[in-house]
Design an enzyme around this catalytic site. Sequence first.
Site, PDB file in Angstrom:
ATOM      1  CG  PHE A 114      -1.832  -0.951   1.067  1.00 10.52           C
ATOM      2  CD1 PHE A 114      -1.619  -2.251   1.243  1.00 10.52           C
ATOM      3  CD2 PHE A 114      -3.283  -0.588   0.743  1.00 10.52           C
ATOM      4  CE1 PHE A 114      -2.776  -3.213   1.175  1.00 10.52           C
ATOM      5  CE2 PHE A 114      -4.453  -1.547   0.573  1.00 10.52           C
ATOM      6  CZ  PHE A 114      -4.014  -2.884   0.730  1.00 10.52           C
ATOM      7  CB  ALA A 115       2.438   3.307  -2.018  1.00 11.95           C
ATOM      8  CB  VAL A 116      -2.664   5.211   0.974  1.00  7.33           C
ATOM      9  CG1 VAL A 116      -3.602   6.411   0.892  1.00  7.33           C
ATOM     10  CG2 VAL A 116      -3.037   3.788   0.338  1.00  7.33           C
ATOM     11  CE  LYS A 118       2.948  15.351   2.807  1.00 12.98           C
ATOM     12  NZ  LYS A 118       3.019  16.060   4.043  1.00 12.98           N
ATOM     13  CG  ASP A 204       4.478  -2.137   6.846  1.00 11.05           C
ATOM     14  OD1 ASP A 204       3.256  -2.319   6.285  1.00 11.05           O
ATOM     15  OD2 ASP A 204       4.554  -1.403   7.642  1.00 11.05           O
ATOM     16  N   GLY A 228      11.684  -5.616  17.130  1.00  5.83           N
ATOM     17  CA  GLY A 228      11.600  -5.026  18.443  1.00  5.83           C
ATOM     18  C   GLY A 228      11.237  -5.817  19.623  1.00  5.83           C
ATOM     19  CD  GLU A 296       2.543  -4.744  14.688  1.00  5.07           C
ATOM     20  OE1 GLU A 296       3.382  -4.841  13.858  1.00  5.07           O
ATOM     21  OE2 GLU A 296       2.408  -4.254  15.552  1.00  5.07           O
TER      22      GLU A 296
HETATM   23  N1  UDP Z   1       0.429   3.537   4.696  1.00  6.01           N
HETATM   24  C1  UDP Z   1       0.118   4.188   3.494  1.00  6.01           C
HETATM   25  N2  UDP Z   1      -0.174   5.529   3.751  1.00  6.01           N
HETATM   26  C2  UDP Z   1      -0.339   6.229   5.010  1.00  6.01           C
HETATM   27  C3  UDP Z   1      -0.165   5.300   6.332  1.00  6.01           C
HETATM   28  C4  UDP Z   1       0.216   3.735   5.991  1.00  6.01           C
HETATM   29  O1  UDP Z   1       0.231   3.880   2.445  1.00  6.01           O
HETATM   30  O2  UDP Z   1      -0.640   7.411   4.993  1.00  6.01           O
HETATM   31  C5  UDP Z   1       0.654   1.854   4.459  1.00  6.01           C
HETATM   32  C6  UDP Z   1       2.079   1.783   4.073  1.00  6.01           C
HETATM   33  O3  UDP Z   1       1.934   0.530   3.205  1.00  6.01           O
HETATM   34  C7  UDP Z   1       2.705   1.439   5.331  1.00  6.01           C
HETATM   35  C8  UDP Z   1       1.749   0.637   6.082  1.00  6.01           C
HETATM   36  O4  UDP Z   1       0.511   1.166   5.702  1.00  6.01           O
HETATM   37  O5  UDP Z   1       3.854   0.703   5.234  1.00  6.01           O
HETATM   38  C9  UDP Z   1       1.813   0.711   7.775  1.00  6.01           C
HETATM   39  O6  UDP Z   1       2.045   1.909   8.039  1.00  6.01           O
HETATM   40  P1  UDP Z   1       3.430   2.356   8.767  1.00  6.01           P
HETATM   41  O7  UDP Z   1       4.385   1.936   7.917  1.00  6.01           O
HETATM   42  O8  UDP Z   1       3.493   3.495   8.828  1.00  6.01           O
HETATM   43  O9  UDP Z   1       3.473   1.525  10.225  1.00  6.01           O
HETATM   44  P2  UDP Z   1       4.679   1.179  10.822  1.00  6.01           P
HETATM   45  O10 UDP Z   1       5.433   0.286  10.282  1.00  6.01           O
HETATM   46  O11 UDP Z   1       5.278   2.668  11.380  1.00  6.01           O
HETATM   47  O12 UDP Z   1       3.922   0.796  12.187  1.00  6.01           O
HETATM   48 MN    MN Z   2       6.140   0.351   8.289  1.00  2.00          MN
END
Ligand code: UDP
Ligand code: MN
Length: 347
Positions: A114-116, A118, A204, A228, A296
Amino acid sequence: MIHLINVKSLTAVLVILGVLFLYSFLSYSRTSHQQNITAENRLSADVVAVGNEFHLVAPEHLQYEQPSIVQGSRIDVVAVTPWLAPIVWEGTFNPVLLDSIYKPKNITIIATVFAVGKYIMFLKRFLETAEQHFFVGFKVHIYVFTDRPNEVPPVTMASGRRLIVRLVPTAKRWQEISARRMELIQMVIEEQLPNNRNYIFCLDVDSQFHGRWGSESLGGLVAVTHPGYYRDPRSKFPYERRPSSRAYLAPREGDFYYCGGAFGGLLQEVHHLAKTCRHNFEADAQEGIEAAWQEESHLNRYMWINKPSKVLSPEYLWQDFKPRNPEVHIVRFSGVVKNYADIRPNA
Ligand code: UDP
Ligand code: MN
C-alpha cells in the site's frame, strides 16, 4: 497303433515345447519390464511430483553437504517452534536446493503493498530492491494500492515479473489505511483463488530489501517475528490487552510478537486470515474499539489461534535504525527510517 501313439506323443512333446517357449518368453518380457520399472524407481529419487506431473530436479542441485540431525548449523538460535513449524534463520536452509524444489512447481508469488498519500515516496526503493532480492527467478506479481497512480515510479522488471496498480481512495486518518488493508487483500485473493497453489506476501511499503527473500519463506501460513520484541518476555508484547476487543490476548497467552508489516502464505490461508481480521476489526469498530496496533493486533490474535506453519526470523523485517544483533547474520528486509509527522495524514 504304434504309428498313432507316435503321433500323439509327438503332439504332446510339441505342446510341452510350446508351453515352455511361451513361459520363457513371458518371463523374459516380465524381467525386462521389471528392469524398466527399476530404472524408473531409481529415477524417481531425482523427480519432484507436481500434481499429476513429474519434474526433474537438476542433478547438480542434489550435490550438497550431508545434513545432520544431531549437529545443527545454528546453535545460537531456535529453528523450530513447539508446534514444529520451522523458524527460518540464515544458515538453517540451502537456498539452491529449496529453489530447485519450488521452481518446477511453476508458482506465482503475489505481493501486496500500500502506498497511500505521501507513502508513495517509499515505492521506488521498495520496487527496485524487490527486483534485486525478492523471489529472483520466480514469477512475481506486485499489486500496488495507491491514490496517486500517476506517481508510481517506472521500474524495469525482469521477465515474469509484473506490477499491477490499483486505485484506492485517499485516507484522512492513517488508521483508515490499516483498516482497509485486510479488506483489499481479501479481494485480491478472491480474484486469484482458482490458482490456489500460489502464494501471497503482504508487505509494508516503507521498507527495502537488502538480501535474499526467497523460496525458504514459503509455507501455508507465514508470520514474521517483530525485530523489536523477539528477545522479550510475552508480558512486554504490545498485544491488545482489553478483553472487550476481539484482538485481546490474556497475560499468559501469545507465542511471539509478529509484525503487521510482513505476513503471507498460501492464498487460501491468507484469505482466511484477512477475512477473519477484517471481520474482527470491523466488529470492534462498531463497538467503538480500535485495537492497540490496529490490524497488527488482530494478526497477533489470529496467529495465536491459528499457528503459522512457518515463522520467519527478524532477518525478514529488521529496522534500518537498529544495529544488527549478533544472531542476525543477514538483514533481508527492513523498515526505512521515517519521520511520521512528515508523512502520515494525521500524525
Ligand atoms: N500506509 C500508507 N499511507 C499512510 C500510512 C500507511 O500507504 O499514510 C501503508 C504503508 O504501506 C505502510 C503501512 O500502511 O507501510 C503501515 O504503516 P506504517 O508503515 O506507517 O506503520 P509502521 O510500520 O510505522 O508501524
Ligand atoms: Mn511500516
